[in-house]
Design an enzyme around this catalytic site. Structure first.
Site, PDB file in Angstrom:
ATOM      1  NE  ARG A  67      -0.473  12.730   8.994  1.00 31.77           N
ATOM      2  CZ  ARG A  67      -0.263  12.447  10.272  1.00 31.77           C
ATOM      3  NH1 ARG A  67      -0.721  13.250  11.188  1.00 31.77           N
ATOM      4  NH2 ARG A  67       0.421  11.384  10.654  1.00 31.77           N
ATOM      5  CB  THR A  68      -2.398   9.310   3.257  1.00 31.89           C
ATOM      6  OG1 THR A  68      -1.289  10.138   3.604  1.00 31.89           O
ATOM      7  CG2 THR A  68      -2.560   9.286   1.755  1.00 31.89           C
ATOM      8  CE  LYS A 122      -4.693 -16.720   2.162  1.00 31.58           C
ATOM      9  NZ  LYS A 122      -6.036 -16.879   1.602  1.00 31.58           N
ATOM     10  NE  ARG A 141       1.162   6.008   2.718  1.00 25.01           N
ATOM     11  CZ  ARG A 141       1.196   6.973   3.630  1.00 25.01           C
ATOM     12  NH1 ARG A 141       1.409   6.661   4.903  1.00 25.01           N
ATOM     13  NH2 ARG A 141       1.034   8.229   3.291  1.00 25.01           N
ATOM     14  CG  HIS A 185       2.882  11.152   0.053  1.00 25.85           C
ATOM     15  ND1 HIS A 185       1.569  11.053  -0.374  1.00 25.85           N
ATOM     16  CD2 HIS A 185       2.841  11.064   1.414  1.00 25.85           C
ATOM     17  CE1 HIS A 185       0.779  10.915   0.686  1.00 25.85           C
ATOM     18  NE2 HIS A 185       1.528  10.913   1.777  1.00 25.85           N
TER      19      HIS A 185
END
Ligand code: ASP
Ligand code: CP
Length: 309
Positions: free
Chosen positions: A55-56, A85, A106, A134
């Site tokens: 969703r986000t 890396k 995120r 959130h």
């Protein structure tokens, strides 16, 4: 470095700002044609996701496309960016700042968005930082409550499930402090109770709350049942997870006992805590809620970019 409109946590929002965003989201929602806006045609959003998302990420990307901008990014940044890396988050953000006008991040670590904002030369939007917050989910949660219940003031909201690792409940609790006469009922197993720092913030703001492990209390008192997933991936051991899983399941029998005027929300994804038989009940608002994410994120991206001039 110039100031940017970052979205880092739910505490940064005050009531007038929330109302302005909701009004803007209503305008987005009421657009009959998703016409692109020339103000955004040269703008680029980067979505940097170090954790999984449906969703986000996709609603942010859709929001930017629908505003007329473009999107670049990686949905598996932990593996497919140069993080693998050994590049630091700070260096990644410095580089990506040069390629985009807004970054949606995120990350697995609490506080990652704040760290990113310290070095970014564009707005950072926190799309979830580990078990922290959130905030954009809380925006769409409040927008959904306002739409479904017609108001936010005076409501009793039961937050059910994993209240320790569930970042959406932390942000929603913080954001609710902007409203009058709110009552929050935290319903959870003993090992995933709402964190002390969230309780302290509510106390500081004078918001009334109670804690219980009895689902029954929520069924009779709540206007909003905010169900959540037990965050299996964040538990220190499978034994701890087992203690919390499967305790509160909304099914046909629970629907019978629930208030007729209450609604059910869930940030989703669900993992068994709402049975599919509930979906057709008019009180099941979680799919409408997910859809609202698009409108609120359009409003938010517009605000971030407007601020940039
Ligand atoms: N999708 C929400 C989050 O990313 C809730 C969940 O995953 O259970 O926090
Ligand atoms: N609600 C939510 O954040 O969903 P995703 O994890 O799928 O983005």
């Amino acid at each position: 470095m110039t100031a940017h409109y970052h979205v880092l946590g739910a505490k940064q929002f005050n009531r007038p700002e929330l109302e302005e965003l909701f009004e803007s989201a209503i305008r987005m929602e009421n657009r009959e044609i998703w016409s692109t806006d020339p103000r955004y045609s040269g703008k680029v959003m980067t979505t940097l996701f170090f954790e999984s998302s449906t969703r986000t990420r996709l609603s942010f990307e859709s929001a930017m496309c629908r505003l007329g901008g473009k999107v670049i990014g990686t949905e598996n940044a932990a593996q497919f960016s140069s993080t693998i890396k050994g590049e630091t988050l700070e260096d990644t953000i410095r580089i990506v700042s040069g390629y985009s006008d807004v970054i949606v991040l995120r990350h697995t670590d609490i506080g990652a968005a704040e760290r990113a904002a310290k070095v970014a030369d564009v707005p950072i939007i926190n799309a979830g930082d580990g078990a922290g917050e959130h905030p954009t989910q809380a925006l769409l949660d409040l927008y959904s409550i306002r739409k479904e219940c017609g108001r936010i003031d005076g409501l009793t909201i039961a937050m059910i499930g994993d209240l320790t690792y569930g970042r959406t409940v932390h942000s929603l609790s913080y954001m609710l402090t902007n409203y009058e006469n709110i009552k929050i009922l935290f319903v959870s197993p003993e090992n995933v109770r709402i964190p002390t720092y969230v309780r302290h913030y509510l106390e500081e703001k004078g918001v009334s709350y109670a804690e219980t492990d009895r689902f029954e209390d929520a069924l009779t008192s709540a206007d909003v049942l905010y169900q959540t997933r037990i965050q299996k991936e964040r538990f220190p051991s499978i034994e701890e997870y087992r203690k919390a899983e499967g305790r509160y399941i909304i099914n046909a029998e629970i629907l019978e006992r629930m208030r007729k005027d209450a609604i059910i929300l869930h940030p989703l994804p669900r993992a068994g805590e709402i049975a599919p038989e509930v979906d057709d009940d008019p009180r099941a608002a979680y799919f409408r809620q997910a859809r609202n994410g698009l409108y609120i994120r359009m409003a938010l991206v517009e605000k971030c970019l407007q601020y940039e001039g």
